[in-house]
Motif scaffolding. Sequence first.
Motif, PDB file in Angstrom:
ATOM      1  N   THR A  14      47.233  49.328  32.375  1.00  0.00           N
ATOM      2  CA  THR A  14      46.050  49.670  32.935  1.00  0.00           C
ATOM      3  C   THR A  14      44.902  48.771  32.696  1.00  0.00           C
ATOM      4  O   THR A  14      44.194  48.480  33.556  1.00  0.00           O
ATOM      5  N   ARG A  15      44.805  48.210  31.430  1.00  0.00           N
ATOM      6  CA  ARG A  15      43.789  47.253  31.260  1.00  0.00           C
ATOM      7  C   ARG A  15      44.062  46.136  31.703  1.00  0.00           C
ATOM      8  O   ARG A  15      43.156  45.471  32.239  1.00  0.00           O
ATOM      9  N   LEU A  16      45.320  45.760  32.103  1.00  0.00           N
ATOM     10  CA  LEU A  16      45.662  44.404  32.707  1.00  0.00           C
ATOM     11  C   LEU A  16      45.078  44.734  34.148  1.00  0.00           C
ATOM     12  O   LEU A  16      44.326  43.863  34.989  1.00  0.00           O
ATOM     13  N   MET A  17      45.744  45.690  35.038  1.00  0.00           N
ATOM     14  CA  MET A  17      45.455  45.874  36.385  1.00  0.00           C
ATOM     15  C   MET A  17      43.622  46.025  36.503  1.00  0.00           C
ATOM     16  O   MET A  17      43.338  45.639  37.634  1.00  0.00           O
ATOM     17  N   SER A  18      43.102  46.970  35.618  1.00  0.00           N
ATOM     18  CA  SER A  18      41.790  47.011  35.814  1.00  0.00           C
ATOM     19  C   SER A  18      40.876  45.753  35.606  1.00  0.00           C
ATOM     20  O   SER A  18      40.113  45.439  36.481  1.00  0.00           O
ATOM     21  N   ARG A  19      41.555  44.944  34.753  1.00  0.00           N
ATOM     22  CA  ARG A  19      40.623  43.589  34.474  1.00  0.00           C
ATOM     23  C   ARG A  19      40.795  42.661  35.630  1.00  0.00           C
ATOM     24  O   ARG A  19      40.176  42.188  36.246  1.00  0.00           O
ATOM     25  N   TRP A  20      42.237  42.712  35.948  1.00  0.00           N
ATOM     26  CA  TRP A  20      42.582  41.567  36.639  1.00  0.00           C
ATOM     27  C   TRP A  20      42.102  41.788  38.269  1.00  0.00           C
ATOM     28  O   TRP A  20      41.725  40.981  39.060  1.00  0.00           O
ATOM     29  N   SER A  21      42.092  43.100  38.559  1.00  0.00           N
ATOM     30  CA  SER A  21      41.823  43.455  40.064  1.00  0.00           C
ATOM     31  C   SER A  21      40.191  43.766  40.105  1.00  0.00           C
ATOM     32  O   SER A  21      39.957  44.186  41.200  1.00  0.00           O
ATOM     33  N   SER A  22      39.388  43.830  39.180  1.00  0.00           N
ATOM     34  CA  SER A  22      38.174  44.076  39.331  1.00  0.00           C
ATOM     35  C   SER A  22      37.364  42.794  39.974  1.00  0.00           C
ATOM     36  O   SER A  22      37.618  41.959  40.175  1.00  0.00           O
ATOM     37  N   SER A  23      36.451  43.713  40.842  1.00  0.00           N
ATOM     38  CA  SER A  23      35.669  42.677  41.772  1.00  0.00           C
ATOM     39  C   SER A  23      35.005  41.864  41.045  1.00  0.00           C
ATOM     40  O   SER A  23      34.658  40.452  41.519  1.00  0.00           O
ATOM     41  N   THR A  24      34.428  42.026  39.793  1.00  0.00           N
ATOM     42  CA  THR A  24      33.861  41.029  38.997  1.00  0.00           C
ATOM     43  C   THR A  24      34.556  39.800  38.503  1.00  0.00           C
ATOM     44  O   THR A  24      34.359  38.546  38.734  1.00  0.00           O
ATOM     45  N   VAL A  25      35.864  40.117  38.150  1.00  0.00           N
ATOM     46  CA  VAL A  25      36.825  39.002  37.797  1.00  0.00           C
ATOM     47  C   VAL A  25      37.300  38.241  38.742  1.00  0.00           C
ATOM     48  O   VAL A  25      37.207  36.935  38.691  1.00  0.00           O
ATOM     49  N   GLN A  26      37.491  38.966  40.031  1.00  0.00           N
ATOM     50  CA  GLN A  26      37.788  38.246  41.182  1.00  0.00           C
ATOM     51  C   GLN A  26      37.002  37.303  41.716  1.00  0.00           C
ATOM     52  O   GLN A  26      37.108  36.235  42.039  1.00  0.00           O
ATOM     53  N   ALA A  27      35.758  37.792  41.749  1.00  0.00           N
ATOM     54  CA  ALA A  27      34.585  36.910  42.219  1.00  0.00           C
ATOM     55  C   ALA A  27      34.243  35.860  41.230  1.00  0.00           C
ATOM     56  O   ALA A  27      34.003  34.642  41.794  1.00  0.00           O
ATOM     57  N   ARG A  28      34.478  36.020  39.958  1.00  0.00           N
ATOM     58  CA  ARG A  28      34.335  34.863  38.976  1.00  0.00           C
ATOM     59  C   ARG A  28      35.334  33.824  39.255  1.00  0.00           C
ATOM     60  O   ARG A  28      35.082  32.610  39.244  1.00  0.00           O
ATOM     61  N   ILE A  29      36.511  34.201  39.460  1.00  0.00           N
ATOM     62  CA  ILE A  29      37.858  33.060  39.636  1.00  0.00           C
ATOM     63  C   ILE A  29      37.294  32.518  40.918  1.00  0.00           C
ATOM     64  O   ILE A  29      37.547  31.379  40.773  1.00  0.00           O
ATOM     65  N   ALA A  30      37.074  33.120  42.008  1.00  0.00           N
ATOM     66  CA  ALA A  30      36.888  32.700  43.351  1.00  0.00           C
ATOM     67  C   ALA A  30      35.611  31.591  43.306  1.00  0.00           C
ATOM     68  O   ALA A  30      35.727  30.427  43.614  1.00  0.00           O
ATOM     69  N   SER A  31      34.687  32.013  42.445  1.00  0.00           N
ATOM     70  CA  SER A  31      33.407  31.269  42.503  1.00  0.00           C
ATOM     71  C   SER A  31      33.883  29.965  41.647  1.00  0.00           C
ATOM     72  O   SER A  31      33.359  28.630  42.168  1.00  0.00           O
ATOM     73  N   GLY A  32      34.776  30.222  40.739  1.00  0.00           N
ATOM     74  CA  GLY A  32      35.021  29.098  39.602  1.00  0.00           C
ATOM     75  C   GLY A  32      35.838  27.773  40.306  1.00  0.00           C
ATOM     76  O   GLY A  32      35.944  26.580  39.757  1.00  0.00           O
ATOM     77  N   VAL A  33      36.492  28.187  41.496  1.00  0.00           N
ATOM     78  CA  VAL A  33      37.266  27.219  42.278  1.00  0.00           C
ATOM     79  C   VAL A  33      36.707  26.946  43.657  1.00  0.00           C
ATOM     80  O   VAL A  33      37.429  26.437  44.603  1.00  0.00           O
ATOM     81  N   GLY A  34      35.602  27.159  43.795  1.00  0.00           N
ATOM     82  CA  GLY A  34      34.777  26.873  45.024  1.00  0.00           C
ATOM     83  C   GLY A  34      35.085  27.751  46.295  1.00  0.00           C
ATOM     84  O   GLY A  34      34.882  27.141  47.172  1.00  0.00           O
ATOM     85  N   VAL A  35      35.746  29.043  45.945  1.00  0.00           N
ATOM     86  CA  VAL A  35      35.894  29.818  47.232  1.00  0.00           C
ATOM     87  C   VAL A  35      34.768  30.976  47.296  1.00  0.00           C
ATOM     88  O   VAL A  35      34.986  31.838  46.491  1.00  0.00           O
ATOM     89  N   ALA A  36      34.115  30.829  48.372  1.00  0.00           N
ATOM     90  CA  ALA A  36      32.771  31.677  48.561  1.00  0.00           C
ATOM     91  C   ALA A  36      33.466  32.964  49.164  1.00  0.00           C
ATOM     92  O   ALA A  36      32.926  33.027  50.427  1.00  0.00           O
TER      93      ALA A  36
END
Length: 181
Positions: A14-36
């Motif tokens: 549950t912790r893994l899925m909540s963190r990995w799929s959270s909007s905040t984490v996904q947006a941070r990952i995308a932003s970090g690799v230049g995917v807007a």
Amino acid sequence: MDAAPRADLLSSLTRLMSRWSSSTVQARIASGVGVALDPTEIRAVYTLGLHGGAARPSVLADELNVTRPTMSKLVARLLADDLVTRGAHPDDGRAATVAFTPRGLDAYRRLVTAGHDMVDHVLADWSPAEIDAFGALLHRFVDGLLTESPASLTPADPAREEPAAHPRHRATAIPSPTEGD
């Protein structure tokens, strides 16, 4: 299985899925690799990638758990961002298919590379034997979860009905970012 290990396993998942799929984490990952992209677009890009880079919008809607009208709006945004093209399905000209553009494929590869980097960071101090064992057990576990258990079904006559297996999707049709470079 004893209750404590089962509870610990469910808590960790549950912790893994909540963190990995959270909007905040996904947006941070995308932003970090230049995917807007917004988090919904990120999920759509991942899902399309798992389908080899092309799929019917209805299939994506089902996997993303959104309505057909919501999927149509999402596809329109992806089209406007030049991440996908829309065309006739190769086997059924009446049906539409969305497929990655070069820009969409690049975004997908960047997101996958970021995921690989995260996993590599976590596994940096693991031995090759530990990584192999974890991978084998995780595959077995996920395969088990993707097949409905008899307890999750409510058939009228359990003796006549068998659990249906869910399709599994693996990102094998699109080369990984390290292949062919």
